[in-house]
Structure formats: structure tokens, C-alpha cells
Write a protein that holds these residues in place. Structure first.
Motif, PDB file in Angstrom:
ATOM      1  N   CYS A   1      -3.709   7.713   1.501  1.00  0.00           N
ATOM      2  CA  CYS A   1      -3.792   7.862   0.046  1.00  0.00           C
ATOM      3  C   CYS A   1      -2.758   8.872  -0.439  1.00  0.00           C
ATOM      4  O   CYS A   1      -2.155   9.590   0.354  1.00  0.00           O
ATOM      5  CB  CYS A   1      -5.188   8.295  -0.381  1.00  0.00           C
ATOM      6  SG  CYS A   1      -5.661   9.948   0.201  1.00  0.00           S
ATOM      7  N   ALA A   2      -2.595   8.912  -1.733  1.00  0.00           N
ATOM      8  CA  ALA A   2      -1.659   9.855  -2.348  1.00  0.00           C
ATOM      9  C   ALA A   2      -2.255  11.259  -2.381  1.00  0.00           C
ATOM     10  O   ALA A   2      -3.463  11.431  -2.530  1.00  0.00           O
ATOM     11  CB  ALA A   2      -1.323   9.411  -3.770  1.00  0.00           C
TER      12      ALA A   2
ATOM     13  N   VAL B   1       4.634  11.629  -1.847  1.00  0.00           N
ATOM     14  CA  VAL B   1       3.285  12.199  -1.907  1.00  0.00           C
ATOM     15  C   VAL B   1       2.236  11.350  -1.192  1.00  0.00           C
ATOM     16  O   VAL B   1       1.040  11.559  -1.377  1.00  0.00           O
ATOM     17  CB  VAL B   1       2.834  12.464  -3.373  1.00  0.00           C
ATOM     18  CG1 VAL B   1       3.708  13.530  -4.013  1.00  0.00           C
ATOM     19  CG2 VAL B   1       2.831  11.192  -4.203  1.00  0.00           C
ATOM     20  N   PHE B   2       2.655  10.406  -0.340  1.00  0.00           N
ATOM     21  CA  PHE B   2       1.680   9.575   0.375  1.00  0.00           C
ATOM     22  C   PHE B   2       1.295  10.262   1.678  1.00  0.00           C
ATOM     23  O   PHE B   2       2.157  10.653   2.468  1.00  0.00           O
ATOM     24  CB  PHE B   2       2.252   8.184   0.661  1.00  0.00           C
ATOM     25  CG  PHE B   2       1.240   7.215   1.187  1.00  0.00           C
ATOM     26  CD1 PHE B   2       0.312   6.637   0.342  1.00  0.00           C
ATOM     27  CD2 PHE B   2       1.195   6.890   2.541  1.00  0.00           C
ATOM     28  CE1 PHE B   2      -0.641   5.740   0.812  1.00  0.00           C
ATOM     29  CE2 PHE B   2       0.256   5.990   3.023  1.00  0.00           C
ATOM     30  CZ  PHE B   2      -0.664   5.413   2.168  1.00  0.00           C
TER      31      PHE B   2
ATOM     32  N   HIS C   1       0.815  -1.213   0.000  1.00  0.00           N
ATOM     33  CA  HIS C   1       0.000   0.000   0.000  1.00  0.00           C
ATOM     34  C   HIS C   1       0.850   1.266   0.000  1.00  0.00           C
ATOM     35  O   HIS C   1       1.603   1.522   0.928  1.00  0.00           O
ATOM     36  CB  HIS C   1      -0.950   0.007   1.192  1.00  0.00           C
ATOM     37  CG  HIS C   1      -1.977   1.086   1.117  1.00  0.00           C
ATOM     38  ND1 HIS C   1      -2.993   1.057   0.195  1.00  0.00           N
ATOM     39  CD2 HIS C   1      -2.125   2.236   1.794  1.00  0.00           C
ATOM     40  CE1 HIS C   1      -3.741   2.130   0.332  1.00  0.00           C
ATOM     41  NE2 HIS C   1      -3.232   2.870   1.298  1.00  0.00           N
ATOM     42  N   GLY C   2       0.724   2.048  -1.080  1.00  0.00           N
ATOM     43  CA  GLY C   2       1.376   3.342  -1.168  1.00  0.00           C
ATOM     44  C   GLY C   2       2.872   3.314  -1.425  1.00  0.00           C
ATOM     45  O   GLY C   2       3.537   4.334  -1.275  1.00  0.00           O
ATOM     46  N   GLU C   3       3.411   2.185  -1.836  1.00  0.00           N
ATOM     47  CA  GLU C   3       4.869   2.085  -2.026  1.00  0.00           C
ATOM     48  C   GLU C   3       5.391   3.123  -3.035  1.00  0.00           C
ATOM     49  O   GLU C   3       6.377   3.820  -2.768  1.00  0.00           O
ATOM     50  CB  GLU C   3       5.245   0.672  -2.461  1.00  0.00           C
ATOM     51  CG  GLU C   3       6.733   0.449  -2.565  1.00  0.00           C
ATOM     52  CD  GLU C   3       7.060  -1.002  -2.863  1.00  0.00           C
ATOM     53  OE1 GLU C   3       7.679  -1.645  -1.998  1.00  0.00           O
ATOM     54  OE2 GLU C   3       6.692  -1.497  -3.953  1.00  0.00           O
ATOM     55  N   ALA C   4       4.747   3.233  -4.192  1.00  0.00           N
ATOM     56  CA  ALA C   4       5.197   4.201  -5.201  1.00  0.00           C
ATOM     57  C   ALA C   4       4.929   5.630  -4.725  1.00  0.00           C
ATOM     58  O   ALA C   4       5.774   6.522  -4.894  1.00  0.00           O
ATOM     59  CB  ALA C   4       4.513   3.944  -6.541  1.00  0.00           C
TER      60      ALA C   4
END
Length: 152
Positions: free
Chosen positions: A114-115, A107-108, A98-101
Motif C-alpha cells: 500500500c501507499a 511512496v509505495f 497495483h500501486g503504479e501511481a
């Protein structure tokens, strides 16, 4: 803290709305890439932004440019969203891990899970050339993306 212009863009491998793996590095040496993070599919501002991109698609998906839109939704939700809104460009799932990128790009939002609305224009060499990060309720100006792309 979001990564800045002049930085090397972090690579990622994420599944699109059709379950296919897409890597940023797939476009290195071939296309400039607009990496666009958005909070969630089916929400008002996100839907408005992504439909505006759809309506101006030749500017953002062509022989020289690829648009990659990334959210923390599952690929299954993204597929339904793409079909419902007629989005014919890659919607990538940063759902698991979850949210790695999103975290790699800074920007997480840990509190919201969430982003943020972060956009990064990455040149063919993989260098970030332009960025903008807006808060969750604030839509971005697509005209600014087009201006930044025109300078590459």
C-alpha cells in the motif's frame, strides 16, 4: 524514495469512486493540486485524515485548488467509503496496475502492498512545490498543506 519539491509531477490516469477517469494533467494550467496518498479506506488514521479534509474542504477544493486523494483500494470500495463518510471529492483508485501511481511518486510500500502517507502539492505548471511523507501510523498536519498552498 519520494519525489522532491522542484520535480515535475508524474501524470496519472486513475478511476474515481464513480468509475470516471481523472488525470493529473486535466488540471494543468487551471488549478494547483493536492495529491494525497493514503494506505487504505476504512482504516482509523486514514478515515480521520480524509474526514478532516472534508471538514475543511473549501481550503482544498475551490477555484484555485483541487484535492485528489489516492489509495490502493478498488473504485467500488472507495465509493462505499465516500458515501459512508460523506466525502465529496475525488477518491482515486491505484488498485490496478497495483500501486503504479504510488510507485511513480516513490511512496509505495512493497512489503505492505500500500501507499505511505505522502502528500504532494503540485502547481498549475505541473511542478511539485511541497511534499511530506509520513509512515503508516502517523497522521499529517492539514495546517501545513494550507500554509504551502498559500505560498503559490
Amino acid at each position: 524514495m519520494a519525489i522532491e519539491a522542484g520535480s515535475q509531477a508524474p501524470d496519472f490516469a486513475l478511476r474515481n469512486q464513480h468509475g470516471e477517469t481523472v488525470r493529473l494533467s486535466d488540471f494543468r494550467g487551471e488549478k494547483n493540486v493536492v495529491v494525497l496518498f493514503y494506505p487504505f479506506a476504512f482504516t482509523g488514521v486514514c478515515t480521520g485524515e480524509l474526514c478532516a479534509l472534508r471538514d475543511e474542504l473549501p481550503t482544498f477544493v475551490n477555484d484555485d485548488v483541487q484535492l485528489l486523494a489516492i489509495s490502493n483500494d478498488s473504485p467500488f470500495a472507495l465509493r462505499v467509503f465516500a458515501e459512508q463518510e460523506g466525502l465529496d471529492y475525488p477518491l482515486l483508485s491505484d488498485f490496478w496496475p497495483h500501486g503504479e501511481a504510488s510507485r511513480a511518486y516513490g511512496v509505495f510500500d512493497e512489503e505492505k502492498g500500500c501507499a505511505l502517507r505522502g502528500t504532494f502539492i503540485v502547481d498549475k505548471a505541473g511542478t511539485v512545490r511541497w511534499t511530506v511523507v509520513n509512515g503508516l501510523p502517523d497522521a499529517r498536519d492539514l495546517g501545513e498543506y494550507a500554509k504551502a498552498l498559500a505560498t503559490l
